[in-house]
Design an enzyme around this catalytic site. Structure first.
Site, PDB file in Angstrom:
ATOM      1  NE  ARG A 164       5.433  10.323  -7.734  1.00 43.16           N
ATOM      2  CZ  ARG A 164       4.144  10.534  -8.023  1.00 43.16           C
ATOM      3  NH1 ARG A 164       3.757  10.556  -9.278  1.00 43.16           N
ATOM      4  NH2 ARG A 164       3.281  10.737  -7.066  1.00 43.16           N
ATOM      5  CB  SER A 237       3.976   9.288  -1.961  1.00 42.63           C
ATOM      6  OG  SER A 237       2.654   9.633  -2.216  1.00 42.63           O
ATOM      7  CD  GLU A 333       7.297   9.805  -4.652  1.00 45.23           C
ATOM      8  OE1 GLU A 333       7.902  10.854  -4.351  1.00 45.23           O
ATOM      9  OE2 GLU A 333       6.065   9.720  -4.763  1.00 45.23           O
TER      10      GLU A 333
HETATM   11  N1  EPU Z   1      -5.128   3.472   0.122  1.00 45.97           N
HETATM   12  C1  EPU Z   1      -5.375   2.666   1.213  1.00 45.97           C
HETATM   13  N2  EPU Z   1      -4.811   3.012   2.401  1.00 45.97           N
HETATM   14  C2  EPU Z   1      -4.037   4.117   2.538  1.00 45.97           C
HETATM   15  C3  EPU Z   1      -3.788   4.929   1.425  1.00 45.97           C
HETATM   16  C4  EPU Z   1      -4.348   4.584   0.207  1.00 45.97           C
HETATM   17  O1  EPU Z   1      -6.065   1.668   1.114  1.00 45.97           O
HETATM   18  O2  EPU Z   1      -3.560   4.386   3.651  1.00 45.97           O
HETATM   19  C5  EPU Z   1      -5.764   3.117  -1.160  1.00 45.97           C
HETATM   20  C6  EPU Z   1      -6.823   4.143  -1.502  1.00 45.97           C
HETATM   21  O3  EPU Z   1      -8.055   3.821  -0.941  1.00 45.97           O
HETATM   22  C7  EPU Z   1      -6.841   4.108  -3.013  1.00 45.97           C
HETATM   23  C8  EPU Z   1      -5.442   3.664  -3.398  1.00 45.97           C
HETATM   24  O4  EPU Z   1      -4.814   3.183  -2.208  1.00 45.97           O
HETATM   25  O5  EPU Z   1      -7.763   3.161  -3.470  1.00 45.97           O
HETATM   26  C9  EPU Z   1      -4.626   4.808  -3.979  1.00 45.97           C
HETATM   27  O6  EPU Z   1      -4.568   5.851  -3.013  1.00 45.97           O
HETATM   28  P1  EPU Z   1      -4.533   7.398  -3.426  1.00 45.97           P
HETATM   29  O7  EPU Z   1      -5.542   7.726  -4.430  1.00 45.97           O
HETATM   30  O8  EPU Z   1      -4.521   8.145  -2.146  1.00 45.97           O
HETATM   31  O9  EPU Z   1      -3.202   7.601  -4.196  1.00 45.97           O
HETATM   32  P2  EPU Z   1      -1.773   7.009  -3.952  1.00 45.97           P
HETATM   33  O10 EPU Z   1      -1.519   5.979  -4.993  1.00 45.97           O
HETATM   34  O11 EPU Z   1      -1.624   6.637  -2.545  1.00 45.97           O
HETATM   35  C10 EPU Z   1      -0.601   8.650  -5.572  1.00 45.97           C
HETATM   36  C11 EPU Z   1       0.612   9.535  -5.549  1.00 45.97           C
HETATM   37  C12 EPU Z   1       0.319  10.816  -4.780  1.00 45.97           C
HETATM   38  C13 EPU Z   1      -0.859  11.509  -5.447  1.00 45.97           C
HETATM   39  C14 EPU Z   1      -2.066  10.547  -5.413  1.00 45.97           C
HETATM   40  C15 EPU Z   1      -3.300  11.082  -6.073  1.00 45.97           C
HETATM   41  C16 EPU Z   1       2.435   7.943  -5.664  1.00 45.97           C
HETATM   42  C17 EPU Z   1       3.522   7.243  -4.937  1.00 45.97           C
HETATM   43  N3  EPU Z   1       1.688   8.787  -4.939  1.00 45.97           N
HETATM   44  O12 EPU Z   1      -0.833   8.256  -4.232  1.00 45.97           O
HETATM   45  O13 EPU Z   1       1.444  11.641  -4.862  1.00 45.97           O
HETATM   46  O14 EPU Z   1      -1.185  12.703  -4.804  1.00 45.97           O
HETATM   47  O15 EPU Z   1      -1.683   9.329  -6.105  1.00 45.97           O
HETATM   48  O16 EPU Z   1      -3.229  10.955  -7.443  1.00 45.97           O
HETATM   49  O17 EPU Z   1       2.281   7.748  -6.859  1.00 45.97           O
HETATM   50  C18 EPU Z   1       3.329  12.477  -3.692  1.00 45.97           C
HETATM   51  O18 EPU Z   1       4.009  12.078  -4.591  1.00 45.97           O
HETATM   52  O19 EPU Z   1       3.829  13.036  -2.697  1.00 45.97           O
HETATM   53  C19 EPU Z   1       1.916  12.256  -3.732  1.00 45.97           C
HETATM   54  C20 EPU Z   1       1.158  12.588  -2.722  1.00 45.97           C
END
Ligand code: EPU
Length: 337
Positions: A164, A237, A333
């Site tokens: 990021r 995010s 972010e």
């Molecule tokens: N999780 C929870 N509770 C929640 C949300 C997530 O427990 O409310 C857990 C999920 O179960 C999972 C882990 O956290 O095990 C990661 O969640 P997720 O795969 O949804 O990805 P993220 O890390 O929350 C990142 C990016 C997103 C991108 C997704 C998918 C960042 C800050 N965000 O989210 O990017 O779409 O991975 O790869 O790195 C964005 O930048 O706007 C964005 C959506």
């Protein structure tokens, strides 16, 4: 064209709060970049460049010039049997560009389907999703260096990409991106490692997925989990996934066995910020017209008219609660102005 004055920013960003800019200009020609930089230096006003405003939070009126980049065009620069190089205007809509490449059979960015925003914004925070970061497909970037007042061509390595982040994020307001050159693959290696992608493909009984199958799977996953900014104001995010050291990870894992984190080196772990928020009870919590989205707590949403300051204050309360429960300092972010 001279910038217009005292413009409401509400139509120009996805939180749609009502702050104003002292000056506002739409840029549809490269030469206009040179002109506004000169103009703002003469007036001694800062410039803030925006694309479609999907990753920005205005907490106050902007005392300067907001330049909305609308440089368009997708040009094929080179094509071989295996690869294609495209030069894309910074103002092009990101998802439209991804869809065009998927349609043409050019692979590399299909996992980044449906990410809101413009092509020019994509390298700034090195957008990433489902195992892919945009830096993997960027060959070079043409930008105006407002410091030296020269056009520069930055190669991938010059861009200092990281999680990021990039040279553009680290030197805010220095470079104004005009176009991005992408290197895409005509015989792409599909990235289907993410569990959710495999699940969707399995449910649809797709064994040999095409680029389109992957893109459709991502569109399905994102639309189920993330709010549409046209319906609920949001900037994707809101927080970054924080990095913690191994010792802290061990301690936390003992106390919170369900903690979701993965190693990024032999010393550090990346923690799922969404999990931290959920563990603090934030998922679905609403305070006035601001809240944590019920299906993905990492996304802060507005349910009606809000000021950027209200969103900011809500996020500050979250940061404090995560700090006191886990001793982890979350970073935003989104770009806060
Ligand atoms: N999780 C929870 N509770 C929640 C949300 C997530 O427990 O409310 C857990 C999920 O179960 C999972 C882990 O956290 O095990 C990661 O969640 P997720 O795969 O949804 O990805 P993220 O890390 O929350 C990142 C990016 C997103 C991108 C997704 C998918 C960042 C800050 N965000 O989210 O990017 O779409 O991975 O790869 O790195 C964005 O930048 O706007 C964005 C959506």
């Amino acid at each position: 064209m001279l910038p217009s004055s005292n413009i409401s920013l509400q139509p120009y960003h996805s939180f749609a709060s009502q702050e104003e800019a002292s000056y506002f200009s739409k840029i549809s020609d490269k030469q206009e970049i040179v002109a506004i930089v000169k103009w703002s230096k003469e007036k001694q006003l800062p410039i803030l460049v925006i694309g479609s405003g999907t990753n920005i939070l205005f907490t106050k009126n902007f005392e300067g010039l907001i330049a909305k980049i609308e440089l368009m065009g997708v040009k094929k620069i080179e094509e071989t049997a295996s690869e294609v190089i495209l030069e894309v205007g910074a103002g092009e809509n990101w998802h439209h560009f991804v869809s065009y490449c998927v349609y043409k059979g050019w692979g590399g960015i299909e996992n980044l389907s449906l990410i809101p925003g413009t092509v020019g914004a994509s390298p700034i925070q090195n957008i990433g999703a489902y195992g892919v970061e945009v830096q993997e497909c960027i060959k070079s970037i043409e930008a105006y260096d407002t410091l030296s007042e020269n056009w520069v061509h930055l190669n991938n390595a010059d861009c200092a990409f990281g999680y990021r982040t990039s040279i553009f994020k680290q030197n805010p307001n220095r470079f104004i991106i005009a176009s991005v050159k992408f290197l895409l693959n005509k015989q792409p290696q599909l990235k289907t490692d993410y569990g959710v992608i495999r699940e969707v493909l399995h449910d649809k009984n797709i064994k040999n997925p095409s680029l389109e199958d992957i893109s459709n799977a991502i569109i399905q996953i994102r639309s189920q989990k993330l709010p549409d900014p046209k319906v609920l104001g949001n900037a994707g995010s809101f927080f970054k996934n924080p990095t913690i050291l191994f010792n802290q990870y061990e301690l936390l894992k003992e106390k919170f066995p369900n903690l979701i984190a993965y190693p990024i080196s032999d010393k550090a772990y990346k923690v799922a910020a969404g999990w931290l928020l959920e563990a603090c009870g934030w998922k679905g919590i609403r305070n006035g017209n601001v809240g944590c989205y019920e299906k993905q707590s990492l996304v802060i949403v507005s349910y009606g008219i809000v000021s950027g300051k209200e969103v900011y204050d809500f996020s500050e309360t979250i940061i404090q609660s995560i700090k006191s429960k886990f001793d982890i300092l979350l970073e935003r972010e989104v770009t806060v102005i």
